[in-house]
Design a protein around this motif. Structure first.
Motif, PDB file in Angstrom:
ATOM      1  N   LEU A  82      70.239  35.279  34.312  1.00  0.00           N
ATOM      2  CA  LEU A  82      69.628  34.607  35.336  1.00  0.00           C
ATOM      3  C   LEU A  82      68.086  34.604  35.111  1.00  0.00           C
ATOM      4  O   LEU A  82      67.337  33.849  35.118  1.00  0.00           O
ATOM      5  CB  LEU A  82      70.079  34.947  36.526  1.00  0.00           C
ATOM      6  CG  LEU A  82      71.438  34.380  37.055  1.00  0.00           C
ATOM      7  CD1 LEU A  82      71.650  34.823  38.704  1.00  0.00           C
ATOM      8  CD2 LEU A  82      71.453  33.057  36.959  1.00  0.00           C
ATOM      9  N   LEU A  83      67.764  35.934  34.790  1.00  0.00           N
ATOM     10  CA  LEU A  83      66.349  36.212  34.469  1.00  0.00           C
ATOM     11  C   LEU A  83      65.695  35.420  33.389  1.00  0.00           C
ATOM     12  O   LEU A  83      64.512  34.645  33.429  1.00  0.00           O
ATOM     13  CB  LEU A  83      65.952  37.606  34.465  1.00  0.00           C
ATOM     14  CG  LEU A  83      64.535  37.987  34.539  1.00  0.00           C
ATOM     15  CD1 LEU A  83      64.166  37.757  36.086  1.00  0.00           C
ATOM     16  CD2 LEU A  83      64.585  39.670  34.296  1.00  0.00           C
ATOM     17  N   TYR A  85      67.310  32.748  32.152  1.00  0.00           N
ATOM     18  CA  TYR A  85      67.148  31.311  32.468  1.00  0.00           C
ATOM     19  C   TYR A  85      65.978  30.957  33.325  1.00  0.00           C
ATOM     20  O   TYR A  85      65.351  29.797  33.113  1.00  0.00           O
ATOM     21  CB  TYR A  85      68.517  30.873  33.333  1.00  0.00           C
ATOM     22  CG  TYR A  85      68.609  29.598  33.607  1.00  0.00           C
ATOM     23  CD1 TYR A  85      69.019  28.753  32.498  1.00  0.00           C
ATOM     24  CD2 TYR A  85      68.454  29.147  34.824  1.00  0.00           C
ATOM     25  CE1 TYR A  85      69.046  27.406  32.802  1.00  0.00           C
ATOM     26  CE2 TYR A  85      68.596  27.774  35.036  1.00  0.00           C
ATOM     27  CZ  TYR A  85      68.826  26.712  33.873  1.00  0.00           C
ATOM     28  OH  TYR A  85      68.919  25.469  34.214  1.00  0.00           O
ATOM     29  N   ARG A  86      65.350  31.744  34.156  1.00  0.00           N
ATOM     30  CA  ARG A  86      64.495  31.386  35.099  1.00  0.00           C
ATOM     31  C   ARG A  86      63.311  31.310  34.230  1.00  0.00           C
ATOM     32  O   ARG A  86      62.360  30.601  34.626  1.00  0.00           O
ATOM     33  CB  ARG A  86      64.469  32.478  36.259  1.00  0.00           C
ATOM     34  CG  ARG A  86      63.402  31.830  37.270  1.00  0.00           C
ATOM     35  CD  ARG A  86      63.302  33.034  38.454  1.00  0.00           C
ATOM     36  NE  ARG A  86      64.613  33.495  38.854  1.00  0.00           N
ATOM     37  CZ  ARG A  86      64.776  34.758  39.451  1.00  0.00           C
ATOM     38  NH1 ARG A  86      63.878  35.523  39.236  1.00  0.00           N
ATOM     39  NH2 ARG A  86      65.663  35.044  39.657  1.00  0.00           N
ATOM     40  N   ASN A  87      63.051  32.290  33.162  1.00  0.00           N
ATOM     41  CA  ASN A  87      61.773  32.231  32.431  1.00  0.00           C
ATOM     42  C   ASN A  87      61.893  31.319  31.370  1.00  0.00           C
ATOM     43  O   ASN A  87      60.736  30.630  30.906  1.00  0.00           O
ATOM     44  CB  ASN A  87      61.417  33.778  32.013  1.00  0.00           C
ATOM     45  CG  ASN A  87      61.231  34.631  33.132  1.00  0.00           C
ATOM     46  OD1 ASN A  87      60.666  34.328  34.073  1.00  0.00           O
ATOM     47  ND2 ASN A  87      61.453  35.817  32.725  1.00  0.00           N
ATOM     48  N   ASP A 119      56.525  26.305  29.444  1.00  0.00           N
ATOM     49  CA  ASP A 119      57.268  27.289  30.308  1.00  0.00           C
ATOM     50  C   ASP A 119      56.097  28.112  31.145  1.00  0.00           C
ATOM     51  O   ASP A 119      56.066  28.285  32.320  1.00  0.00           O
ATOM     52  CB  ASP A 119      58.023  27.868  29.944  1.00  0.00           C
ATOM     53  CG  ASP A 119      59.511  27.378  29.702  1.00  0.00           C
ATOM     54  OD1 ASP A 119      59.535  26.093  30.033  1.00  0.00           O
ATOM     55  OD2 ASP A 119      60.607  27.601  29.203  1.00  0.00           O
ATOM     56  N   ASP A 123      54.829  27.977  34.997  1.00  0.00           N
ATOM     57  CA  ASP A 123      55.030  29.149  35.670  1.00  0.00           C
ATOM     58  C   ASP A 123      53.601  29.614  36.294  1.00  0.00           C
ATOM     59  O   ASP A 123      53.530  29.944  37.454  1.00  0.00           O
ATOM     60  CB  ASP A 123      55.445  30.432  34.676  1.00  0.00           C
ATOM     61  CG  ASP A 123      56.197  31.459  35.571  1.00  0.00           C
ATOM     62  OD1 ASP A 123      56.542  31.343  36.485  1.00  0.00           O
ATOM     63  OD2 ASP A 123      56.091  32.652  35.023  1.00  0.00           O
TER      64      ASP A 123
ATOM     65  N   THR B  93      72.815  28.848  36.257  1.00  0.00           N
ATOM     66  CA  THR B  93      72.129  28.463  35.021  1.00  0.00           C
ATOM     67  C   THR B  93      72.446  26.744  34.644  1.00  0.00           C
ATOM     68  O   THR B  93      72.385  26.391  33.735  1.00  0.00           O
ATOM     69  CB  THR B  93      72.513  29.204  33.978  1.00  0.00           C
ATOM     70  OG1 THR B  93      74.110  28.964  33.828  1.00  0.00           O
ATOM     71  CG2 THR B  93      72.134  30.708  34.033  1.00  0.00           C
ATOM     72  N   SER B 178      66.722  40.726  39.837  1.00  0.00           N
ATOM     73  CA  SER B 178      66.610  39.364  40.288  1.00  0.00           C
ATOM     74  C   SER B 178      65.781  39.065  41.497  1.00  0.00           C
ATOM     75  O   SER B 178      65.869  37.804  42.041  1.00  0.00           O
ATOM     76  CB  SER B 178      68.440  39.308  40.862  1.00  0.00           C
ATOM     77  OG  SER B 178      68.412  40.115  41.868  1.00  0.00           O
ATOM     78  N   ARG B 180      62.307  37.622  42.689  1.00  0.00           N
ATOM     79  CA  ARG B 180      61.474  36.790  42.202  1.00  0.00           C
ATOM     80  C   ARG B 180      59.834  37.071  42.310  1.00  0.00           C
ATOM     81  O   ARG B 180      59.269  37.318  43.268  1.00  0.00           O
ATOM     82  CB  ARG B 180      61.552  35.527  42.944  1.00  0.00           C
ATOM     83  CG  ARG B 180      61.077  34.176  42.136  1.00  0.00           C
ATOM     84  CD  ARG B 180      61.503  32.981  43.151  1.00  0.00           C
ATOM     85  NE  ARG B 180      62.600  32.837  43.091  1.00  0.00           N
ATOM     86  CZ  ARG B 180      63.095  31.292  42.254  1.00  0.00           C
ATOM     87  NH1 ARG B 180      62.168  31.106  41.349  1.00  0.00           N
ATOM     88  NH2 ARG B 180      64.318  31.367  41.956  1.00  0.00           N
TER      89      ARG B 180
END
Lengths: 133, 196
Positions: A82-83, A85-87, A119, A123, B93, B178, B180
């Motif tokens: 997930l990290l 994917y977020r970055n 990206d 950000d 995702t 996780s 943020r």
């Protein structure tokens, strides 16, 4: 029961997981294949424990430990995915090649050096907006 | 008793399987098929759902091997929580619903070759090694909850406690990963206090 049945089933499941780890592109599908491989090992442990009639029940205790470690592994693995994917905006393991050797000649079509600056810019813009808010 | 009769009484052939063996074989075929679909399907959510079938089939195999506590733990942890975590991961995702053309990477033939070669070698070795080995399933239950609990808390207490430390570390690690923007949130909290 013949010991060959659970042993062969464990081998087949392990090789299925091996194929999945090598052939899948999505990181979460790779994690699923890792789970299949761990389960094959668990089946082997249980079968050999029942065969040997261990007084310490080492096989079943180790199976429980493997299950707990697999649960921890899937939690950490999903957090990392997930990290990423977020970055990066993708969870394809083919596109995460920051540690790869630079292509010797020409531009690699899979290289995400075009996508990375946008990206980062998005950000930074988000971060600036949050600080001003 | 003549040697031939003795052999027939104690030897167990593959051509005359017992009921447990037939059940194990059928559930094993279902489990293997579900596992193959899991690693080959192009629909990502379907892969997670077929993984439920494969893991549930493995729980039935544990029951057939008289390891009932492991079977219920398998159902609770794998089917109950790991697959749910995987489904949440697929949702977060933004996995595409329906067929995704790029589920498999380009090295699929090489992966297939490696997997088939490994399966061939391992099946050959395992069958050659354990062709005549017989598991006695009738001499009492091996993995009932009482037996497992007694061995776990009598002989395996220290690894058990170490495992709890590992789970705590995994919990903390997942939370840290996780969160943020850890620095921003900390600064934001301080900022809010100053405002108040």
């Amino acid at each position: 029961m013949h010991l060959a049945y659970p042993a062969v089933l464990a081998v087949l499941l392990f090789c299925t997981g091996l194929y999945g780890v090598l052939a899948r592109r999505n990181a979460i599908l790779v994690l699923m294949s890792v789970e299949l491989m761990l389960n094959a090992v668990n089946l082997n442990l249980v079968a050999f424990d029942v065969w040997l009639r261990d007084t310490l029940h080492a096989g079943q205790a180790l199976t429980l430990f493997t299950i707990a470690i697999a649960a921890a592994e899937i939690g950490i693995g999903l957090a990392i995915v997930l990290l990423v994917y977020r970055n990066r905006g993708t969870s394809d393991v083919d596109r995460l090649r920051d540690l790869a050797d630079p292509p010797s000649a020409g531009q690699d079509p899979m290289d995400d050096s075009v996508a990375a600056p946008t990206d980062n810019a998005a950000d930074q813009a988000r971060r600036a907006r949050r600080q001003t808010a | 008793m003549s040697p031939a009769v003795h052999l027939a009484a104690t030897g167990h052939g593959f051509l005359s399987p017992t009921g447990v063996e037939i059940a194990f074989l059928l559930v094993g075929i279902a489990t293997f098929g579900a596992a193959v679909v899991t690693v080959t399907t192009r629909q990502l959510v379907h892969a997670a759902l077929w993984l439920v079938v494969a893991l549930g089939g493995l729980a039935v195999e544990y029951l057939l091997l008289t390891a009932e506590f492991i079977a219920w733990v398998q159902v609770l942890i794998y089917v109950g929580s790991v697959v749910v975590l995987l489904l949440f991961g697929l949702m977060l995702t933004r996995a595409p619903i329906g067929r995704s053309p790029d589920a498999d990477s380009g090295n699929r033939p090489a992966a297939l070759a490696v997997a088939v070669a490994a399966a061939g070698v391992l099946v050959w070795v395992v069958v050659d090694a354990f062709r005549t080995t017989w598991i006695e399933l009738d001499k009492g239950v091996q993995g009932s909850t009482a037996v497992s609990g007694e061995s776990l808390f009598r002989h395996w207490v220290l690894p058990f406690e170490a495992l709890s430390v590992l789970l705590l570390a995994a919990l903390v690690g997942a939370i840290v990963l996780s969160r943020r923007h850890g620095h921003d949130s900390g600064r934001g909290a301080g900022h809010g206090k100053e405002k108040r």
